[in-house]
Every structure is written in structure tokens, then in C-alpha cells.
Write a protein that holds these residues in place. Sequence first.
Motif, PDB file in Angstrom:
ATOM      1  N   GLY A   1       0.774  -1.234   0.000  1.00 36.83           N
ATOM      2  CA  GLY A   1       0.000   0.000   0.000  1.00 36.83           C
ATOM      3  C   GLY A   1       0.802   1.280   0.000  1.00 36.83           C
ATOM      4  O   GLY A   1       0.245   2.345  -0.245  1.00 36.83           O
ATOM      5  N   ARG A   2       2.106   1.225   0.271  1.00 40.16           N
ATOM      6  CA  ARG A   2       2.906   2.445   0.344  1.00 40.16           C
ATOM      7  C   ARG A   2       4.340   2.141  -0.066  1.00 40.16           C
ATOM      8  O   ARG A   2       4.860   1.066   0.222  1.00 40.16           O
ATOM      9  CB  ARG A   2       2.927   3.017   1.766  1.00 40.16           C
ATOM     10  CG  ARG A   2       1.568   3.420   2.326  1.00 40.16           C
ATOM     11  CD  ARG A   2       1.708   4.072   3.697  1.00 40.16           C
ATOM     12  NE  ARG A   2       0.418   4.479   4.235  1.00 40.16           N
ATOM     13  CZ  ARG A   2      -0.283   3.769   5.115  1.00 40.16           C
ATOM     14  NH1 ARG A   2       0.191   2.602   5.533  1.00 40.16           N
ATOM     15  NH2 ARG A   2      -1.450   4.211   5.562  1.00 40.16           N
ATOM     16  N   ASP A   3       4.988   3.123  -0.716  1.00 38.95           N
ATOM     17  CA  ASP A   3       6.391   2.979  -1.096  1.00 38.95           C
ATOM     18  C   ASP A   3       7.261   3.492   0.044  1.00 38.95           C
ATOM     19  O   ASP A   3       7.955   4.502  -0.048  1.00 38.95           O
ATOM     20  CB  ASP A   3       6.690   3.745  -2.381  1.00 38.95           C
ATOM     21  CG  ASP A   3       8.081   3.415  -2.943  1.00 38.95           C
ATOM     22  OD1 ASP A   3       8.650   2.378  -2.536  1.00 38.95           O
ATOM     23  OD2 ASP A   3       8.579   4.191  -3.771  1.00 38.95           O
ATOM     24  N   THR A   4       7.202   2.761   1.145  1.00 37.49           N
ATOM     25  CA  THR A   4       7.997   3.039   2.341  1.00 37.49           C
ATOM     26  C   THR A   4       8.599   1.725   2.816  1.00 37.49           C
ATOM     27  O   THR A   4       8.208   0.645   2.339  1.00 37.49           O
ATOM     28  CB  THR A   4       7.130   3.620   3.472  1.00 37.49           C
ATOM     29  OG1 THR A   4       6.143   2.629   3.842  1.00 37.49           O
ATOM     30  CG2 THR A   4       6.417   4.903   3.033  1.00 37.49           C
ATOM     31  N   GLY A   5       9.541   1.802   3.745  1.00 39.53           N
ATOM     32  CA  GLY A   5      10.094   0.570   4.287  1.00 39.53           C
ATOM     33  C   GLY A   5       9.009  -0.314   4.876  1.00 39.53           C
ATOM     34  O   GLY A   5       8.985  -1.530   4.658  1.00 39.53           O
TER      35      GLY A   5
END
Length: 386
Positions: A64-68
Motif C-alpha cells: 500500500g505504500r512505497d515506504t520501508g
Amino acid sequence: MTPAARVAAAIGVLDDCLSGTPVEKALLRWSRGSRFAGSKDRAAVRDHVFDGWRRRRSAAHDGGRDTGRGILIGLLRQQGVDLDTLFTGQGHAPAPLDPDEKAGRGDTPTAATRVDLPDWLWDRFQADLGPEAETAALALRDRAPVFLRVNPRRGSGAAALRALAEDGIEAVAHPLVEGALRVVRGARAVSRGRAYAEGLVELQDAASQAAMARLPLRDGQSLLDFCAGGGGKALALAARARLDVTAHDISAARMRDIPPRADRAGVRISVAPHLDDQRADLVLLDAPCSGSGTWRRDPDGKWRLTPDRLAELARLQAELIDRAARHVAPGGSLAYATCSVLAEENAAQVAAFLARAPGWALRDKMQWLPGADGDGFFLARFDRSG
């Protein structure tokens, strides 16, 4: 560290990578700041980080997110892990999933996202590899097998397998490449084992081994490894015949391990930081390249490569081919190799060299795509008229 704490640590490392830090540097930074982490903890965090970074696009989509955090959620979801057992918020565990994270994304990922390539590279893969593009791209999403090369100067394949087994390392013979072994258990112990210490085996990918085995050799032949690096390919060739081997690289530091490696392998390799006008019967040019055939080992490569950088590499490769060709003796051969699957670095370089270099003929060509049997690798052998 608990499994959940390892996930939390990996999330932090991936956030560091997303900020622009190379993955190895990000892991080293975390390790130096986490002296409490044992060897198993460091190995587990490293596996999470590399697995996530190989699948950065698809995992971020599934998380759902381009984060770690998004990448780890997506990766673990792909692996079928029960996320609620790790994302508890207790102790050093990451915070529980919010409703959006629990629901996941409902849209269909693009083809480039699904195969974990930047859009422009997926276009290149399709253009260059045709129906094999998807298989090759998907292979780069998974951890690479560990392959060993049996050194016939020190013993047989059977002797190598016995020595490895004594160190708790299980390996099997490669189905396609003679003298290649695939490690199926205990890979991290190879460099500490007797087989490696006594020169019975060397770490070398099977595709690279297959390429070196295609080069015809004879005792007494002179060989120049023009961009030698650590000398792995020169070692493989020197093990097959009694050769007069010279290793050259623009960086002397990259060649510092060649003498001890040659001693361990029972072969002789001269190191030449500078070359005059000397010529050799066979010149090997393992050219700097995108590394696109080895991105499962170095996933930074596919996220950092740009069209401009690829064009720059192609210009350098053409220059190096011309320079290396000047060191081939009359009647000798030039072997051009890359660990790339991209036509700009491979087939296009072959065609361009033949077009501008009369007196040369293409005698052999090999393209190996990444998969269970090895990394991506390209080899072309040219013969020079006498």
C-alpha cells in the motif's frame, strides 16, 4: 531479537535505502548501531532487506505504500506470513496494521510493477528478450543460488563434495555445467570451510563458468585478462590449461587478492597494473556493464540504472573493446563478456565492433538468462586474421 524486532529493523534499513543510501551501506550502518544483534539476527535482517529491495515495486504495491513499512508488509504478504503475529506494537515489534494496510490495494499492478522493474527497463527487456523477458525479470526478484567451481588442479568433483560435506555444506552437481556445484545447504559457511581454504572450490556463478568453458585453450597459450577485477575468470581459465596468464585492471586495488587466490588455486597469474604494447593469444574483456543479469545479487543496480548511464556504459564498452583488440596477437582471439541481458551492451556491441574492425570474425556467441541454473551472462568470441 524476536522475529518481529527483525522486521522492524529491516523496515528502518529499507527507509534508509529509499532515501538514497546503497543497500550494503544501509545494512552496515544499522549493524554498527545495533551491537546487540547476533549473527542470526543480522542474517535475518539482511534477508528481509534484500528480499524486499529485489521486489521493491510489487511489495510496495501489495503493502500500500512505497515506504520501508509498506515494502515489508507487501513482501510478507507475498510470502503468506500472518502479519498480525509480527505487527503487534509490543516490545520492539512494528505498530499494528491500520485499516488501509489490512485491506491492501485493490487496483491491478502494472506489468512493470508486477515484474519489479522500472518502466523504461521493462520496455527494454521486452524489446531485447521478447517472449523470455518476463521469465528473466521474474527470476531477478528471487534470491540467487550459490554456485561453486571445482578446481581440477586441487582435486575432483567427488573430493570437493566430500570436503564440503565434512564442513556441513551440502552441494549437488550442476545439470548443465561440468565442474559446477550448486550449494543447497550451508552456503554461508563455504568461505570458512576446508574445500575453499585448500583451493578445491571457488565461488563462481554457473553461467560465468559455462562461458569460460566455451573458450578454446591449449597449453602454452598466452592469456590477458584485460579488466581482471578479482581475477575469478582468469583463475577458471588457468585451471583448465597451462597458460601464461596476465591480469590487468585500471585499478590495482581491485587485483590485490589475485596473488593469494592464485596460490590457493595452484596456478600462476602475473599482475600487471600497466600494459605496454604486449599481445596475447587470447584477450578476455569482462567489460563494466549494467549488471542486469545479476540484479538479484545486487538489486541496487536496477533501481539506480538510468538510460543516460546505460548509454555511458555502452560508450565505455565500445572503447574498451577497441583497446583490448589491440593486444590480441595475429591469429589470436578476443573474448568479450558482460553480466548483462541488454542488447545495447551485448548484440549491439558485437555488430558495431565487426562493422568498424575489418580482419575480425565472430566465432562463438552465448547468451545465458538468469534463472535456477545461473545468472544472466553474455559472451562473444572474435578471431583475428593472421
